[in-house]
Design a protein around this motif. Sequence first.
Motif, PDB file in Angstrom:
ATOM      1  N   THR A 198      70.578  16.644  53.964  1.00  0.00           N
ATOM      2  CA  THR A 198      69.513  16.545  54.950  1.00  0.00           C
ATOM      3  C   THR A 198      69.693  17.620  56.020  1.00  0.00           C
ATOM      4  OG1 THR A 198      69.304  14.176  54.598  1.00  0.00           O
ATOM      5  CG2 THR A 198      68.451  15.034  56.653  1.00  0.00           C
ATOM      6  N   ILE A 199      70.914  17.767  56.492  1.00  0.00           N
ATOM      7  CA  ILE A 199      71.194  18.794  57.478  1.00  0.00           C
ATOM      8  C   ILE A 199      70.926  20.177  56.888  1.00  0.00           C
ATOM      9  CG2 ILE A 199      73.022  19.827  58.880  1.00  0.00           C
ATOM     10  CD1 ILE A 199      74.275  17.089  59.068  1.00  0.00           C
ATOM     11  N   SER A 200      71.256  20.383  55.629  1.00  0.00           N
ATOM     12  CA  SER A 200      71.032  21.675  54.997  1.00  0.00           C
ATOM     13  C   SER A 200      69.555  22.036  54.993  1.00  0.00           C
ATOM     14  CB  SER A 200      71.549  21.645  53.554  1.00  0.00           C
ATOM     15  OG  SER A 200      72.924  21.388  53.538  1.00  0.00           O
ATOM     16  N   GLN A 201      68.724  21.083  54.617  1.00  0.00           N
ATOM     17  CA  GLN A 201      67.292  21.359  54.591  1.00  0.00           C
ATOM     18  C   GLN A 201      66.778  21.722  55.977  1.00  0.00           C
ATOM     19  OE1 GLN A 201      66.238  17.600  52.781  1.00  0.00           O
ATOM     20  NE2 GLN A 201      65.561  18.637  50.923  1.00  0.00           N
ATOM     21  N   VAL A 202      67.201  20.953  56.971  1.00  0.00           N
ATOM     22  CA  VAL A 202      66.733  21.206  58.327  1.00  0.00           C
ATOM     23  C   VAL A 202      67.210  22.564  58.816  1.00  0.00           C
ATOM     24  CG1 VAL A 202      66.875  20.423  60.718  1.00  0.00           C
ATOM     25  CG2 VAL A 202      66.539  18.759  58.900  1.00  0.00           C
ATOM     26  N   LEU A 203      68.479  22.910  58.548  1.00  0.00           N
ATOM     27  CA  LEU A 203      69.010  24.197  58.992  1.00  0.00           C
ATOM     28  C   LEU A 203      68.269  25.361  58.338  1.00  0.00           C
ATOM     29  CD1 LEU A 203      72.860  23.565  59.027  1.00  0.00           C
ATOM     30  CD2 LEU A 203      71.418  24.043  60.992  1.00  0.00           C
ATOM     31  N   SER A 204      68.015  25.247  57.046  1.00  0.00           N
ATOM     32  CA  SER A 204      67.334  26.322  56.342  1.00  0.00           C
ATOM     33  C   SER A 204      65.936  26.553  56.897  1.00  0.00           C
ATOM     34  CB  SER A 204      67.251  25.994  54.847  1.00  0.00           C
ATOM     35  OG  SER A 204      66.516  26.976  54.163  1.00  0.00           O
ATOM     36  N   LEU A 205      65.190  25.471  57.074  1.00  0.00           N
ATOM     37  CA  LEU A 205      63.826  25.616  57.559  1.00  0.00           C
ATOM     38  C   LEU A 205      63.797  25.991  59.031  1.00  0.00           C
ATOM     39  CD1 LEU A 205      62.402  22.615  55.580  1.00  0.00           C
ATOM     40  CD2 LEU A 205      61.980  25.023  55.155  1.00  0.00           C
ATOM     41  N   ALA A 206      64.795  25.552  59.790  1.00  0.00           N
ATOM     42  CA  ALA A 206      64.871  25.968  61.200  1.00  0.00           C
ATOM     43  C   ALA A 206      65.065  27.471  61.287  1.00  0.00           C
ATOM     44  CB  ALA A 206      66.012  25.246  61.910  1.00  0.00           C
ATOM     45  N   GLY A 207      65.914  28.008  60.419  1.00  0.00           N
ATOM     46  CA  GLY A 207      66.101  29.452  60.407  1.00  0.00           C
ATOM     47  C   GLY A 207      64.811  30.189  60.091  1.00  0.00           C
ATOM     48  N   ALA A 208      64.010  29.633  59.183  1.00  0.00           N
ATOM     49  CA  ALA A 208      62.730  30.259  58.857  1.00  0.00           C
ATOM     50  C   ALA A 208      61.782  30.224  60.037  1.00  0.00           C
ATOM     51  CB  ALA A 208      62.094  29.550  57.660  1.00  0.00           C
ATOM     52  N   LEU A 209      61.731  29.098  60.744  1.00  0.00           N
ATOM     53  CA  LEU A 209      60.774  28.946  61.834  1.00  0.00           C
ATOM     54  C   LEU A 209      61.118  29.804  63.037  1.00  0.00           C
ATOM     55  CD1 LEU A 209      60.168  25.105  61.583  1.00  0.00           C
ATOM     56  CD2 LEU A 209      58.489  26.897  61.180  1.00  0.00           C
ATOM     57  N   LEU A 217      58.698  29.032  42.924  1.00  0.00           N
ATOM     58  CA  LEU A 217      59.762  28.915  41.931  1.00  0.00           C
ATOM     59  C   LEU A 217      60.337  27.513  42.007  1.00  0.00           C
ATOM     60  CD1 LEU A 217      61.680  32.282  42.430  1.00  0.00           C
ATOM     61  CD2 LEU A 217      60.344  31.649  40.431  1.00  0.00           C
ATOM     62  N   GLU A 218      60.529  26.875  40.849  1.00  0.00           N
ATOM     63  CA  GLU A 218      61.072  25.523  40.805  1.00  0.00           C
ATOM     64  C   GLU A 218      62.367  25.526  40.010  1.00  0.00           C
ATOM     65  OE1 GLU A 218      57.761  23.495  39.032  1.00  0.00           O
ATOM     66  OE2 GLU A 218      56.980  22.880  40.982  1.00  0.00           O
ATOM     67  N   MET A 219      63.402  24.893  40.550  1.00  0.00           N
ATOM     68  CA  MET A 219      64.683  24.831  39.860  1.00  0.00           C
ATOM     69  C   MET A 219      64.557  23.935  38.628  1.00  0.00           C
ATOM     70  SD  MET A 219      68.431  23.634  41.253  1.00  0.00           S
ATOM     71  CE  MET A 219      68.503  24.904  42.506  1.00  0.00           C
ATOM     72  N   ALA A 220      64.876  24.486  37.464  1.00  0.00           N
ATOM     73  CA  ALA A 220      64.763  23.732  36.218  1.00  0.00           C
ATOM     74  C   ALA A 220      66.091  23.133  35.779  1.00  0.00           C
ATOM     75  CB  ALA A 220      64.220  24.638  35.108  1.00  0.00           C
ATOM     76  N   VAL A 221      67.195  23.808  36.064  1.00  0.00           N
ATOM     77  CA  VAL A 221      68.505  23.270  35.708  1.00  0.00           C
ATOM     78  C   VAL A 221      69.553  23.963  36.577  1.00  0.00           C
ATOM     79  CG1 VAL A 221      68.893  24.952  33.861  1.00  0.00           C
ATOM     80  CG2 VAL A 221      70.119  22.781  33.809  1.00  0.00           C
ATOM     81  N   MET A 222      70.589  23.208  36.961  1.00  0.00           N
ATOM     82  CA  MET A 222      71.702  23.772  37.707  1.00  0.00           C
ATOM     83  C   MET A 222      72.994  23.415  37.001  1.00  0.00           C
ATOM     84  SD  MET A 222      72.569  23.636  41.779  1.00  0.00           S
ATOM     85  CE  MET A 222      73.909  24.649  42.422  1.00  0.00           C
ATOM     86  N   ALA A 223      73.965  24.283  37.115  1.00  0.00           N
ATOM     87  CA  ALA A 223      75.229  24.064  36.426  1.00  0.00           C
ATOM     88  C   ALA A 223      76.389  24.387  37.350  1.00  0.00           C
ATOM     89  CB  ALA A 223      75.316  24.940  35.170  1.00  0.00           C
ATOM     90  N   PRO A 228      67.940  22.573  49.613  1.00  0.00           N
ATOM     91  CA  PRO A 228      66.866  23.213  50.378  1.00  0.00           C
ATOM     92  C   PRO A 228      66.052  24.216  49.570  1.00  0.00           C
ATOM     93  CG  PRO A 228      68.945  23.246  51.593  1.00  0.00           C
ATOM     94  CD  PRO A 228      69.260  22.825  50.198  1.00  0.00           C
ATOM     95  N   TRP A 229      66.571  24.626  48.420  1.00  0.00           N
ATOM     96  CA  TRP A 229      65.894  25.673  47.651  1.00  0.00           C
ATOM     97  C   TRP A 229      65.541  25.202  46.250  1.00  0.00           C
ATOM     98  CZ3 TRP A 229      70.861  26.551  49.812  1.00  0.00           C
ATOM     99  CH2 TRP A 229      70.820  27.060  51.126  1.00  0.00           C
ATOM    100  N   GLU A 230      65.351  23.907  46.056  1.00  0.00           N
ATOM    101  CA  GLU A 230      64.925  23.424  44.742  1.00  0.00           C
ATOM    102  C   GLU A 230      63.537  23.941  44.404  1.00  0.00           C
ATOM    103  OE1 GLU A 230      65.793  19.583  43.038  1.00  0.00           O
ATOM    104  OE2 GLU A 230      66.731  18.985  44.914  1.00  0.00           O
ATOM    105  N   ARG A 231      62.726  24.103  45.435  1.00  0.00           N
ATOM    106  CA  ARG A 231      61.353  24.585  45.252  1.00  0.00           C
ATOM    107  C   ARG A 231      61.083  25.590  46.360  1.00  0.00           C
ATOM    108  NH1 ARG A 231      55.992  22.746  45.879  1.00  0.00           N
ATOM    109  NH2 ARG A 231      54.815  22.856  43.945  1.00  0.00           N
ATOM    110  N   VAL A 232      60.901  26.861  46.001  1.00  0.00           N
ATOM    111  CA  VAL A 232      60.783  27.900  47.024  1.00  0.00           C
ATOM    112  C   VAL A 232      59.560  28.761  46.747  1.00  0.00           C
ATOM    113  CG1 VAL A 232      63.262  27.978  47.436  1.00  0.00           C
ATOM    114  CG2 VAL A 232      62.262  29.517  45.756  1.00  0.00           C
TER     115      VAL A 232
END
Length: 714
Positions: free
Chosen positions: A316-327, A53-59, A68-72
């Motif tokens: 940057t911290i958000s991306q790392v935290l999200s993926l760390a939780g996944a790992l 899923l790719e984010m197309a627009v945010m409001a 971290p979830w622009e492309r999931v």
Amino acid sequence: MVGVSDGHTSPAPASARTRVGRPLLSLALASMMDEVHAHSGAVYLTAADEPVLEMAVMAGLPRAFAAPWERVGLSAPIPVAEAVRERRLVWVGGEQEMARRYPRIAVVLPYPFALAAVPVATSSKVYGAVFVTWPGSHPPEMTDRERDHLTAACGRLAVRLERAVEDSVSPHAEPDLLASAQVGGAAGTLGTVEAARMVARLPYGLCSLDLHGRISFANTAAAELIGVPASQLLGSQLWAAAPWLNDPVYEDRYRAALLSQHSTSFVALRPPGDWLSFRLYPSTTGLSVRVSRARAVAELSRAGPPSEDAPSRLVTISQVLSLAGALTEAVGVQDVVQLVADEVVPAAGSQAVVMLGSRAGRLHVLGHRGYPDARVVERFDGLPLTEPTPGTHALNTGVPAFFDSREELERLYPMRHATPDGFAAWAYLPLIASSRPVGTCVLAYAEPHPFPADERAVLTSLGGLIAQALERAVLYDAKHQLAHGLQAALLPHTLPSLPGIAAAARYLPATQGMDIGGDFYDLVPVAGLAAAVIGDVQGHNVTAAGLMGQIRTAVRAYTTVGQRPEEVMCSTNRLLIDLGAELFASCLYLGLDPERGRAVMARAGHPPPLLRRPDGRVRVLDLAGGPLLGIESSAVYPTTEVELAPGSVLVLYTDGLIESPGVDIEDALAELGRQLAEAGDRPLDELADDLVRRSAAARERIDDVALLLLRADG
């Protein structure tokens, strides 16, 4: 209300079907948010050729909030992906529910807010999903009106997207929607001038921030307190306005205020010793900030001023935290590979991944995803680490390598001319754990891809997290292989063929512990007769398995020398006591005489066997018995003789097959008997699989499960 300008279009005949206007997604999202009074949201579209899923627009909020979830991946455990997978509305009523159901999001956005994710789908196809959020003040349950409106609006959007596809108009990303700060009154009027004078006279500082956190107004007191001229404050973000404010902790407060729409505050130390209090008051158009001198602070909540090396962007911290939780969810090596493919690859914008390790001086391909031809990757398996390749270089040196294009890669590694993989850019991330390289993660991109400094820093940080997960996974796999190897060595590889007796067995280790246990079974031929045994040593660890091996060997030895069932049990009991083991064991021993159709049984605290007669009736054999093995040296074990008519089936099992939390043991035995009565005529291997599959206790696997089936063939 957020307004979006439609592009210039030519008039269409009234009879023509309504065509999709532009911007379609922005208009639909803005309308949804307005109708349900949500303050932020986004539209995701499914990728054409990837499960993504790719984010197309945010409001309503800056896109950095959802970076971290622009492309999931569609398999990701987040609400929009779940809404698409299950084609239903997903509701998260607050901070606690988010932490319980979606911990990866809660780690990055630990703020009070409510969220709904809705699939954008017709009856035949899913086009994507929409999520919208409400402030933390929203009730924990959504209203029927909100649910109905969002569902209907997403249905209408799906129909319009379907029409767009039919008209060969591909949906695409659109500019994000952020509310503009509203200006009241005309510039230069007396009211506006007097308002500015009033704000200037206040003894505390006032700032106005837009949704990106940029300062659009600051009075004189604010500039003096922060120590930066007002002209320099304008246009800068509050947390970047002065070096002592350049800490992600302060940006986090801004994010908390905007997402929850609750006022927040923080205290910061302005060198050398002045403490300032910042109070943030949010709305959907921005934030108002009050700055004042804080009261004396007795204890510092932080050790000192932020390091100059600390990252200045919380995204940057958000991306790392999200993926760390996944790992952290990865168990084995293949779990790590799959999670990197599902989480890191979409976040990094790449299309494929290879995980490399080393063994005995050679490269080892641990796993890969995204390569149409697996042979392209697997030919590197077994390559000496001395070969000059980017994968071996990153693994040997611990230095990441980024190649923007194929030309750049082939210039440094000419041998890659002969091994094209169909990709155009690569990131080689060394995986360093415990100060040593454990592998290399290779991200491949379908198109040339520049790697700016901040992206390289993020990818390198992710490499460290992947390395820790991989190191844990390698150790787990090694332990798992050791456990299974030991268990296989201690249990019979096959059951012997006996005249007049058919047999089948199953063993399942507990899911808690080391995947190895003390349950055992055996079938021993003895001069025209046979003996069967099943038992359970306390625990599911190496100690229990070792003791189980000794008991099984002893039972075999005592049986071979001709001891009767009660003597075998007494001898094994004394051996267990003589060994000084602190563990006890249950056991059920059968002396089988298929020619006479008899079985003599001795029991030591073991669950009773089940007997299915040839007519299909099943009964639990209430056998006489003695205590568990290893408790009392003088214990005796009386025997019971049971008739085994041709076609009879004996079911011997350990308690892991029937004991389950909240289930009465009598009910579990009755259910096992019912299943045996229904399926007892089937071949023994099928019957064994069926009994294990239909057992609730075996599915939960809190304890080891051993099952031995015997059928008298006559």
